[in-house]
Design a protein around this motif. Sequence first.
Motif, short mmCIF file in Angstrom:
data_model
loop_
_atom_site.label_atom_id
_atom_site.label_comp_id
_atom_site.label_asym_id
_atom_site.label_seq_id
_atom_site.Cartn_x
_atom_site.Cartn_y
_atom_site.Cartn_z
N MET A 111 21.35 34.60 102.99
CA MET A 111 22.75 34.17 103.00
C MET A 111 23.65 35.19 102.31
O MET A 111 24.79 35.40 102.74
N THR A 112 23.12 35.84 101.30
CA THR A 112 23.91 36.90 100.67
C THR A 112 24.19 38.01 101.69
O THR A 112 25.32 38.51 101.79
N GLU A 113 23.17 38.36 102.45
CA GLU A 113 23.31 39.40 103.49
C GLU A 113 24.35 38.97 104.53
O GLU A 113 25.22 39.76 104.92
N ALA A 114 24.29 37.71 104.94
CA ALA A 114 25.23 37.21 105.95
C ALA A 114 26.65 37.17 105.39
O ALA A 114 27.61 37.61 106.05
N LEU A 115 26.79 36.68 104.17
CA LEU A 115 28.14 36.52 103.61
C LEU A 115 28.80 37.87 103.36
O LEU A 115 29.99 38.05 103.63
N ARG A 116 28.01 38.82 102.85
CA ARG A 116 28.59 40.16 102.64
C ARG A 116 29.12 40.72 103.95
O ARG A 116 30.20 41.32 103.98
N ALA A 117 28.39 40.52 105.03
CA ALA A 117 28.82 41.04 106.33
C ALA A 117 30.07 40.32 106.83
O ALA A 117 30.97 40.93 107.42
N VAL A 118 30.14 39.03 106.58
CA VAL A 118 31.32 38.26 107.01
C VAL A 118 32.55 38.67 106.19
O VAL A 118 33.65 38.79 106.73
N VAL A 119 32.34 38.90 104.91
CA VAL A 119 33.46 39.37 104.08
C VAL A 119 33.99 40.69 104.64
O VAL A 119 35.20 40.88 104.81
N GLU A 120 33.08 41.61 104.96
CA GLU A 120 33.48 42.89 105.57
C GLU A 120 34.29 42.66 106.85
O GLU A 120 35.32 43.28 107.07
N ALA A 121 33.79 41.75 107.69
CA ALA A 121 34.46 41.48 108.97
C ALA A 121 35.84 40.87 108.73
O ALA A 121 36.81 41.21 109.42
N LEU A 122 35.93 39.98 107.74
CA LEU A 122 37.23 39.35 107.46
C LEU A 122 38.24 40.36 106.93
O LEU A 122 39.44 40.26 107.22
N TRP A 123 37.75 41.35 106.19
CA TRP A 123 38.67 42.38 105.68
C TRP A 123 39.23 43.25 106.80
O TRP A 123 40.21 43.96 106.62
N MET A 124 38.63 43.19 107.97
CA MET A 124 39.17 43.92 109.12
C MET A 124 40.43 43.25 109.66
O MET A 124 41.15 43.80 110.50
N ASN A 139 24.89 23.30 92.29
CA ASN A 139 24.32 24.09 93.39
C ASN A 139 24.15 25.56 92.97
O ASN A 139 24.91 26.44 93.36
N VAL A 140 23.12 25.77 92.15
CA VAL A 140 22.93 27.07 91.51
C VAL A 140 22.71 28.18 92.54
O VAL A 140 23.23 29.29 92.40
N ALA A 141 21.94 27.88 93.58
CA ALA A 141 21.63 28.91 94.58
C ALA A 141 22.91 29.37 95.28
O ALA A 141 23.12 30.56 95.50
N SER A 142 23.77 28.42 95.60
CA SER A 142 25.01 28.78 96.29
C SER A 142 25.93 29.59 95.37
O SER A 142 26.55 30.57 95.80
N ALA A 143 26.00 29.20 94.11
CA ALA A 143 26.83 29.96 93.16
C ALA A 143 26.33 31.40 93.07
O ALA A 143 27.12 32.34 93.05
N ARG A 144 25.01 31.59 93.07
CA ARG A 144 24.44 32.95 93.03
C ARG A 144 24.82 33.74 94.27
O ARG A 144 25.13 34.92 94.20
N VAL A 145 24.75 33.08 95.43
CA VAL A 145 25.11 33.76 96.69
C VAL A 145 26.55 34.27 96.60
O VAL A 145 26.85 35.41 96.96
N LEU A 146 27.43 33.43 96.10
CA LEU A 146 28.85 33.81 96.02
C LEU A 146 29.04 34.96 95.04
O LEU A 146 29.77 35.91 95.31
#
Length: 180
Positions: A111-124, A139-146
């Motif tokens: 999910m970290t990999e997916a979110l980083r890519a989506v953030v990049e796409a949104l910055w476009m 939700n510790v896992a989700s906080a870490r992903v963010l």
Amino acid sequence: MLERIIRTERLVLRPPEPADADAIFRSYAQDPEVSRYLTWRPHRSLAETQKVIRNAMAEWDGGTRFPWVIPWVITRVEDGAVIGMLGARIEGHMAVIGYVLVRSAWGHGYMTEALRAVVEALWMVPAIFRIWAVCDVENVASARVLEKSGMLREGRLARFIVHSNVSAEPRDVYCYAITR
Ligand SMILES: CC(C)(COP(=O)(O)OP(=O)(O)OC[C@H]1O[C@@H](n2cnc3c(N)ncnc32)[C@H](O)[C@@H]1OP(=O)(O)O)[C@@H](O)C(=O)NCCC(=O)NCCS
């Protein structure tokens, strides 16, 4: 505008297709551990998941509505499996993110990999200045992903959301954001 297909090293994010409903129903939509800190209840029938996917497919064609929701299905390159979804709701200059992953795929950094890519796409998208998300304080896992995706914890929002799988009362969340 936003990319329909986003590729990372191990994942492909793409718009949903009708056949995804079956995979999602079997793999995680019924799993109470997966929906624990989400706003929906575990699905009890394939028809429920089919409806979600139909709505998600329609979102891609409804880009003039407000707010605009962009849901990607997350697939794994290695075996082609559908392993989750990630959605961005665009409201003016902000995009709010939500995501879910099948339990067997947790803990591999997907999910970290997916979110980083989506953030990049949104910055476009020049109009977007803020990408943010909230997660249940437990939700510790989700906080870490963010955090791992470069977002800053801005604070704790008290009694912000009802996670009915945990409690009928509204719960506190952490608010995370990345801006430019
Ligand atoms: C939240 C979720 C998407 C995380 O996906 P994931 O691919 O497993 O996440 P990652 O592997 O990229 O990162 C998870 C991090 O949380 C950590 N973590 C997981 N469970 C943890 C726990 N109970 N305590 C402490 N850390 C924990 C992992 O160690 C990892 O951090 P690290 O890389 O520093 O070791 C997944 O658990 C999920 O789908 N949960 C159910 C749906 C959900 O809650 N969605 C978010 C709503 S806000």
